[in-house]
Each structure stands twice: as structure tokens, then as C-alpha cells.
Scaffold this motif. Structure first.
Motif, PDB file in Angstrom:
ATOM      1  N   PHE A 429      39.112  54.852  33.793  1.00  0.00           N
ATOM      2  CA  PHE A 429      38.952  54.855  32.343  1.00  0.00           C
ATOM      3  C   PHE A 429      40.192  55.413  31.651  1.00  0.00           C
ATOM      4  O   PHE A 429      40.636  54.872  30.625  1.00  0.00           O
ATOM      5  CB  PHE A 429      37.717  55.657  31.934  1.00  0.00           C
ATOM      6  N   ALA A 430      40.765  56.476  32.193  1.00  0.00           N
ATOM      7  CA  ALA A 430      41.983  57.028  31.596  1.00  0.00           C
ATOM      8  C   ALA A 430      43.106  55.993  31.618  1.00  0.00           C
ATOM      9  O   ALA A 430      43.852  55.848  30.633  1.00  0.00           O
ATOM     10  CB  ALA A 430      42.408  58.297  32.327  1.00  0.00           C
ATOM     11  N   ALA A 431      43.208  55.258  32.713  1.00  0.00           N
ATOM     12  CA  ALA A 431      44.236  54.216  32.794  1.00  0.00           C
ATOM     13  C   ALA A 431      43.989  53.126  31.755  1.00  0.00           C
ATOM     14  O   ALA A 431      44.933  52.604  31.148  1.00  0.00           O
ATOM     15  CB  ALA A 431      44.269  53.619  34.200  1.00  0.00           C
ATOM     16  N   SER A 432      42.722  52.791  31.540  1.00  0.00           N
ATOM     17  CA  SER A 432      42.405  51.755  30.552  1.00  0.00           C
ATOM     18  C   SER A 432      42.774  52.210  29.138  1.00  0.00           C
ATOM     19  O   SER A 432      43.180  51.394  28.301  1.00  0.00           O
ATOM     20  CB  SER A 432      40.919  51.379  30.621  1.00  0.00           C
ATOM     21  N   ARG A 433      42.660  53.494  28.860  1.00  0.00           N
ATOM     22  CA  ARG A 433      43.056  54.007  27.539  1.00  0.00           C
ATOM     23  C   ARG A 433      44.579  54.079  27.418  1.00  0.00           C
ATOM     24  O   ARG A 433      45.123  53.851  26.332  1.00  0.00           O
ATOM     25  CB  ARG A 433      42.442  55.383  27.296  1.00  0.00           C
ATOM     26  N   GLU A 434      45.253  54.383  28.515  1.00  0.00           N
ATOM     27  CA  GLU A 434      46.723  54.355  28.498  1.00  0.00           C
ATOM     28  C   GLU A 434      47.210  52.928  28.239  1.00  0.00           C
ATOM     29  O   GLU A 434      48.176  52.719  27.489  1.00  0.00           O
ATOM     30  CB  GLU A 434      47.275  54.879  29.819  1.00  0.00           C
ATOM     31  N   TRP A 435      46.552  51.966  28.846  1.00  0.00           N
ATOM     32  CA  TRP A 435      46.875  50.561  28.600  1.00  0.00           C
ATOM     33  C   TRP A 435      46.713  50.232  27.117  1.00  0.00           C
ATOM     34  O   TRP A 435      47.566  49.579  26.518  1.00  0.00           O
ATOM     35  CB  TRP A 435      45.977  49.664  29.443  1.00  0.00           C
ATOM     36  N   GLU A 436      45.605  50.675  26.538  1.00  0.00           N
ATOM     37  CA  GLU A 436      45.340  50.398  25.127  1.00  0.00           C
ATOM     38  C   GLU A 436      46.464  50.959  24.247  1.00  0.00           C
ATOM     39  O   GLU A 436      46.915  50.299  23.307  1.00  0.00           O
ATOM     40  CB  GLU A 436      43.991  51.015  24.725  1.00  0.00           C
ATOM     41  N   GLU A 437      46.922  52.151  24.568  1.00  0.00           N
ATOM     42  CA  GLU A 437      48.014  52.763  23.809  1.00  0.00           C
ATOM     43  C   GLU A 437      49.307  51.967  23.984  1.00  0.00           C
ATOM     44  O   GLU A 437      50.057  51.744  23.016  1.00  0.00           O
ATOM     45  CB  GLU A 437      48.221  54.211  24.257  1.00  0.00           C
ATOM     46  N   ARG A 438      49.579  51.513  25.201  1.00  0.00           N
ATOM     47  CA  ARG A 438      50.802  50.740  25.439  1.00  0.00           C
ATOM     48  C   ARG A 438      50.768  49.397  24.719  1.00  0.00           C
ATOM     49  O   ARG A 438      51.784  48.922  24.202  1.00  0.00           O
ATOM     50  CB  ARG A 438      51.020  50.538  26.941  1.00  0.00           C
ATOM     51  N   GLU A 439      49.587  48.768  24.665  1.00  0.00           N
ATOM     52  CA  GLU A 439      49.454  47.522  23.921  1.00  0.00           C
ATOM     53  C   GLU A 439      49.740  47.750  22.432  1.00  0.00           C
ATOM     54  O   GLU A 439      50.385  46.928  21.769  1.00  0.00           O
ATOM     55  CB  GLU A 439      48.052  46.945  24.101  1.00  0.00           C
ATOM     56  N   TYR A 440      49.265  48.870  21.924  1.00  0.00           N
ATOM     57  CA  TYR A 440      49.502  49.207  20.521  1.00  0.00           C
ATOM     58  C   TYR A 440      50.991  49.403  20.250  1.00  0.00           C
ATOM     59  O   TYR A 440      51.506  48.993  19.201  1.00  0.00           O
ATOM     60  CB  TYR A 440      48.723  50.477  20.167  1.00  0.00           C
ATOM     61  N   ARG A 441      51.698  49.997  21.187  1.00  0.00           N
ATOM     62  CA  ARG A 441      53.119  50.290  20.988  1.00  0.00           C
ATOM     63  C   ARG A 441      53.962  49.017  20.893  1.00  0.00           C
ATOM     64  O   ARG A 441      55.096  49.050  20.425  1.00  0.00           O
ATOM     65  CB  ARG A 441      53.644  51.165  22.129  1.00  0.00           C
ATOM     66  N   LYS A 442      53.416  47.901  21.343  1.00  0.00           N
ATOM     67  CA  LYS A 442      54.136  46.633  21.240  1.00  0.00           C
ATOM     68  C   LYS A 442      54.088  46.061  19.826  1.00  0.00           C
ATOM     69  O   LYS A 442      54.808  45.111  19.512  1.00  0.00           O
ATOM     70  CB  LYS A 442      53.533  45.606  22.201  1.00  0.00           C
ATOM     71  N   HIS A 443      53.228  46.635  19.004  1.00  0.00           N
ATOM     72  CA  HIS A 443      52.929  46.073  17.694  1.00  0.00           C
ATOM     73  C   HIS A 443      53.794  46.718  16.617  1.00  0.00           C
ATOM     74  O   HIS A 443      53.991  47.927  16.614  1.00  0.00           O
ATOM     75  CB  HIS A 443      51.449  46.313  17.373  1.00  0.00           C
ATOM     76  N   VAL A 444      54.299  45.899  15.686  1.00  0.00           N
ATOM     77  CA  VAL A 444      55.033  46.396  14.516  1.00  0.00           C
ATOM     78  C   VAL A 444      54.094  46.306  13.317  1.00  0.00           C
ATOM     79  O   VAL A 444      53.653  45.213  12.953  1.00  0.00           O
ATOM     80  CB  VAL A 444      56.308  45.571  14.263  1.00  0.00           C
ATOM     81  N   SER A 445      53.783  47.433  12.714  1.00  0.00           N
ATOM     82  CA  SER A 445      52.779  47.478  11.657  1.00  0.00           C
ATOM     83  C   SER A 445      53.359  47.117  10.293  1.00  0.00           C
ATOM     84  O   SER A 445      54.576  47.168  10.074  1.00  0.00           O
ATOM     85  CB  SER A 445      52.160  48.879  11.585  1.00  0.00           C
ATOM     86  N   ASP A 446      52.479  46.788   9.365  1.00  0.00           N
ATOM     87  CA  ASP A 446      52.885  46.535   7.988  1.00  0.00           C
ATOM     88  C   ASP A 446      53.532  47.783   7.383  1.00  0.00           C
ATOM     89  O   ASP A 446      54.466  47.683   6.589  1.00  0.00           O
ATOM     90  CB  ASP A 446      51.677  46.121   7.139  1.00  0.00           C
ATOM     91  N   TRP A 447      53.019  48.946   7.743  1.00  0.00           N
ATOM     92  CA  TRP A 447      53.573  50.207   7.234  1.00  0.00           C
ATOM     93  C   TRP A 447      55.032  50.358   7.636  1.00  0.00           C
ATOM     94  O   TRP A 447      55.874  50.734   6.826  1.00  0.00           O
ATOM     95  CB  TRP A 447      52.742  51.374   7.765  1.00  0.00           C
ATOM     96  N   GLU A 448      55.349  50.043   8.901  1.00  0.00           N
ATOM     97  CA  GLU A 448      56.722  50.152   9.374  1.00  0.00           C
ATOM     98  C   GLU A 448      57.636  49.163   8.651  1.00  0.00           C
ATOM     99  O   GLU A 448      58.766  49.494   8.279  1.00  0.00           O
ATOM    100  CB  GLU A 448      56.769  49.904  10.879  1.00  0.00           C
ATOM    101  N   MET A 449      57.161  47.943   8.445  1.00  0.00           N
ATOM    102  CA  MET A 449      57.963  46.935   7.760  1.00  0.00           C
ATOM    103  C   MET A 449      58.280  47.372   6.330  1.00  0.00           C
ATOM    104  O   MET A 449      59.425  47.273   5.864  1.00  0.00           O
ATOM    105  CB  MET A 449      57.232  45.596   7.764  1.00  0.00           C
ATOM    106  N   ASP A 450      57.249  47.855   5.650  1.00  0.00           N
ATOM    107  CA  ASP A 450      57.429  48.293   4.264  1.00  0.00           C
ATOM    108  C   ASP A 450      58.368  49.489   4.174  1.00  0.00           C
ATOM    109  O   ASP A 450      59.169  49.609   3.250  1.00  0.00           O
ATOM    110  CB  ASP A 450      56.060  48.631   3.660  1.00  0.00           C
ATOM    111  N   ARG A 451      58.290  50.371   5.124  1.00  0.00           N
ATOM    112  CA  ARG A 451      59.039  51.630   5.067  1.00  0.00           C
ATOM    113  C   ARG A 451      60.506  51.473   5.497  1.00  0.00           C
ATOM    114  O   ARG A 451      61.397  52.124   4.959  1.00  0.00           O
ATOM    115  CB  ARG A 451      58.350  52.679   5.930  1.00  0.00           C
ATOM    116  N   TYR A 452      60.746  50.614   6.491  1.00  0.00           N
ATOM    117  CA  TYR A 452      62.060  50.605   7.129  1.00  0.00           C
ATOM    118  C   TYR A 452      62.871  49.317   6.921  1.00  0.00           C
ATOM    119  O   TYR A 452      64.099  49.335   7.069  1.00  0.00           O
ATOM    120  CB  TYR A 452      61.919  50.816   8.639  1.00  0.00           C
ATOM    121  N   PHE A 453      62.238  48.184   6.626  1.00  0.00           N
ATOM    122  CA  PHE A 453      62.928  46.893   6.662  1.00  0.00           C
ATOM    123  C   PHE A 453      64.183  46.894   5.775  1.00  0.00           C
ATOM    124  O   PHE A 453      65.265  46.508   6.205  1.00  0.00           O
ATOM    125  CB  PHE A 453      61.977  45.781   6.238  1.00  0.00           C
TER     126      PHE A 453
END
Length: 456
Positions: A429-453
Motif C-alpha cells: 500500500f505504501a508503494a501504491s501511494r508513492e506511485w500516486e505521488e510520482r504520477e502527480y509529479r508528472k503533471h503541470v498544473s494550471d496554477w504553475e502555468m499562471d504563476r510562471y509561464f
């Protein structure tokens, strides 16, 4: 024969023959609490009642988007995703109101799969409770938002500018539940027919949000009812051209969605509540104090079982009816644990940390097992919080992790979790949650685009 009268394999065969069914539906809940299943022919089902059947073990080895984990040992490309044995639970038989005479049966993994299977995990915790002399009872309640959307429309909109079922904030609204009485009646009728009866159903604070409190039952049945409610509430909504979401927090402008867990213990010898002592302050018995202390002390270690998604941690912020520290109080809704004094029948603890996105089998396993561990070790809770918990300082060890990754590390390092749940489950289960976090890290959010682009 009625579906909920089925208790044995023979009963299951009898009701299928009485209804002249050619197929039945069989479902299993995966790590994320998602029901996976299929239609099974009458002949295959009857054979499986006695000897079990095989189900691809990928359902314990992929995420909620069907992407295989790359960091678990139980299953994966390295094992070839073989079939794993599953047993059918005859007493889980239920009518499906939307399908003419159709029956639903639940299953659970056995053998090695049982080490990972959420329902099997809860059964092991319940067995520990029984060995300690207690019967565990629970009641789950869920907040969920309803939208005038479809699976197609939300994707066309990119999950933006969604239209809630009702506008504005209007908790406990008689106006809303009367205008939408037909929908409420469908929800209540379904809950009765499928045996997850609702004690209370009302609007909560927020546009289109409802709260359903499912009736108390033994811990195993309570988790079944919570898992089935979440599944078929979404089915009912979509059959009405609506959508229901159990995300922990879908909008920064609205409160998060809770999945509170009410827990109590009764003595197996028939001597009544293990939590109630009329001679003690707040009627809290010594056993309840130890139980509460276990829940409090282990909450930071078990957090990712209660808050299992990236989104869970957007809810756990001060001032939004969700706790940020493992605190307790008496009838205090700003704390993580709320002691509810009452009668011999109603004395209990409400585990308020829970959010709607949790897997009912895992959230209840964490809430119950941690309390039992407190009894085993005769722990005492920290001082009761009075007043607004958010405005007070609490011991550092009660601080909850603020990310899923950190919560997973706490679970991996928890000796109590490994003792209570087993190494196989904790590592998986801990590994599955680490996977979930790593999948999230691949994502560029709208907040990041608005703040940094443009600016950075």
C-alpha cells in the motif's frame, strides 16, 4: 427468497433458480475502493461458490486509472499478471434495483491475495478485536457533491465550470430536498433495497452537496455498506443524467468532503458497551480512553490509509472542518477525534479525519486497529482540546503529514502498522501511494502555468 436472506451457498443457488437467472453480477473492491467485476454465467457461478474462481490480480496492482504500479512485488510485469483465487461471499447477495431481477454478489481474494485485499485486511483486524473480547461496530457517513453533468460533459469542459445540482450554500435545506424530492426518494429507496440503509440524508454547506449517514452495523458489514453506497450512488446519479463525486476537495471555493467513521466496542460476553462507564467523566470507560489514545497516537502513522489521494491533502487545512493534528475533544468538531458521550448504546468515537475519497475497508481498518493497539498497550490520550483546535498549539508528534508521499513514509516506518496489518500489506500500500505521488509529479498544473509561464 429475498436477496438479503441468502446466507449459504445453497441459499444462493436457490434464489438464482427461483429467479430463472442465466447470469449474476460479481464484484470485488480494489486498493482504492473501486468495485471491479463482471457478469458470470449461472453455471460458472454455482461452480465458483464451492471452489472459488480466478480473477486477474492486476486489480490489486494498478491505480484508479488502470495504470500498473512499477514498484510493487505482489504482481506486475515481472509476474505476468496471473489469475488469483477469489471466494464468493454468499451472504453479500443484494438486488440491483436498476437491473430486472439481477443479483450482485461480492467476492474477496484468498491465499496470497488476502494479504493485500482491503476486505480481507479488515477481517483480520476484526478477528483481533474478537480475540481481545470485543465486537466492533461502526457507522460511516459521506459528503458528496452532485452535478448536472455527465462523464462526457465533464471531460469536454476539462473538469472546469461544472454546474452543481443546486446553487449557493444552503445546509440542511428543506427547500432543496423538497424541490428534488424525487431524487432523494430514489436514493433512500436504493439504500433500503440494497441494504445500506440511510439514517439521515440532507444538504450540506456548499453548492450541490449532500451528506448521507449510513446506519450502524458490525464493522465488516458497515464497510461493505459504505463501499456499496459510494459505488451505487454514482450509478444512480449517472442514470439520472447527473454525476456524484466523492473527491476530498473538488473546488478551492468549497469545503472538503468528509467520510467520518463512528466506532464503538461491545463486550463479546454480553455485558454491554466497552466504552460506557456512567461513573467516569464524559461516561468514558478506561477501555475507551485507551482506544482513543491508540487512535490519536497512531493517526500520523496510518494517515495515508485514511487520506489516500493527492487530493486528500488539499482538504486538511485549518478552518475547513478538517483536522490538521491528531487531537481529540468531547463534542468538538474542530478536533480529529470527537468523543460522543451518550447512553450505554450510543457512547462512541467519531474519527473525523476521514475524507470521502477513502476506501471504507482501509479507513475502518485504520480507525479500529489503532484503537485496539491503544488498549493492548494501555495508552493514555493527550489532554482534551477545548475550544477551537485550529487556534491552539499541540505536541509535535500529533502533527499530520501534509503530503501523500510523507504520509506513505510514515506508514512504511510504522512498527504498529506492520504488527497490525502485516509487512505485505504495508509495503504494497505504501508503494501504491508513492506511485500516486510520482504520477502527480508528472503533471503541470494550471496554477504553475499562471504563476510562471510569463513572469519567471
Amino acid at each position: 427468497m429475498k436477496a438479503r436472506d441468502v446466507k449459504t451457498n445453497e441459499d444462493a443457488i436457490l434464489i438464482i433458480n427461483e429467479r430463472n437467472l442465466t447470469h449474476v453480477k460479481v464484484g470485488i473492491f480494489d486498493i482504492d475502493g473501486v468495485m471491479r467485476g463482471k457478469y458470470m454465467s449461472k453455471e460458472k457461478f454455482i461452480s465458483s461458490l464451492k471452489s472459488g474462481f480466478a480473477f486477474c490480480d492486476v486489480v490489486l496492482g494498478w491505480d484508479s486509472k488502470d495504470q500498473p504500479y512499477d514498484n510493487v512485488s505482489f504482481t506486475g510485469w515481472h509476474t505476468g499478471y496471473p489469475d488469483a483465487p477469489v471466494r464468493i461471499i454468499p451472504e453479500s447477495c443484494r438486488d440491483i434495483p436498476f437491473e430486472d431481477n439481477m443479483l450482485l454478489f461480492m467476492g474477496e481474494f484468498t491465499q496470497k491475495g488476502a494479504e493485500i485485499c482491503p476486505r480481507s485486511l479488515l477481517k483480520r483486524v476484526i478477528k483481533r478485536s474478537e480475540e481481545m473480547g470485543f465486537d466492533a461496530f461502526a457507522a460511516l457517513e459521506y459528503e458528496f457533491f452532485m452535478f448536472e453533468e455527465t462523464p462526457e460533459s465533464v471531460r469536454e469542459k476539462g473538469f472546469k465550470n461544472l454546474k452543481p445540482l443546486t446553487p449557493d450554500w444552503f445546509g440542511y435545506s428543506v427547500l432543496r430536498n423538497t424541490v428534488h424530492a424525487d431524487l432523494y426518494k430514489q436514493i433512500l429507496d436504493m439504500s433500503e433495497k440494497m441494504d445500506f440503509p440511510i439514517e439521515g440524508l440532507h444538504t450540506e454547506t456548499g453548492p450541490g452537496v449532500l451528506e448521507a449517514a449510513i446506519a450502524v452495523d458490525g464493522a465488516e458489514s458497515a464497510a461493505d455498506k459504505g463501499a456499496l453506497f459510494k459505488t451505487f450512488m454514482k450509478v444512480l446519479a449517472q442514470r439520472n443524467g447527473l454525476m456524484a463525486t466523492f473527491m476530498a476537495k473538488w473546488s478551492t471555493d468549497c469545503p472538503g468532503q468528509s467520510g467520518h467513521i463512528h466506532v464503538s466496542l461491545r463486550h463479546r460476553d454480553g455485558s454491554g458497551s466497552a466504552f460506557y462507564d456512567p461513573n467516569k467523566q464524559h461516561c468514558m470507560s478506561k477501555i475507551q480512553r485507551h482506544f482513543l489514545a491508540g487512535q490519536q497516537r497512531l493517526m500520523p502513522e496510518f494517515l495515508c490509509m485514511i487520506a489516500p489521494t493527492i487530493n486528500s491533502y488539499t482538504r486538511l487545512i485549518p478552518g475547513f472542518w478538517a483536522p490538521t493534528d491528531a487531537t481529540w475533544g468531547v463534542e468538538n468538531r474542530t478536533t480529529a477525534l470527537r468523543v460522543i458521550p451518550g447512553s450505554e448504546k450510543s457512547q462512541r468515537v467519531e474519527y473525523r479525519l476521514g475524507s470521502a475519497d477513502g476506501n471504507p475497508y482501509l479507513t475502518l481498518s485504520a480507525a479500529l486497529a489503532s484503537g485496539l493497539y491503544g488498549i493492548m498497550n494501555e495508552w493514555e490520550p493527550e489532554a482534551q482540546v477545548k475550544g477551537n483546535s485550529y487556534d491552539q498549539e499541540h505536541p509535535a508528534y500529533l502533527k499530520l503529514a501534509t503530503t501523500l508521499w510523507d504520509a506513505a513514509q510514515r506508514l512504511k516506518a510504522s512498527k504498529a502498522a506492520r504488527e497490525l496489518f502485516g509487512d505485505a500489506f504495508v509495503d504494497h500500500f505504501a508503494a501504491s501511494r508513492e506511485w500516486e505521488e510520482r504520477e502527480y509529479r508528472k503533471h503541470v498544473s494550471d496554477w504553475e502555468m499562471d504563476r510562471y509561464f510569463e513572469i519567471i
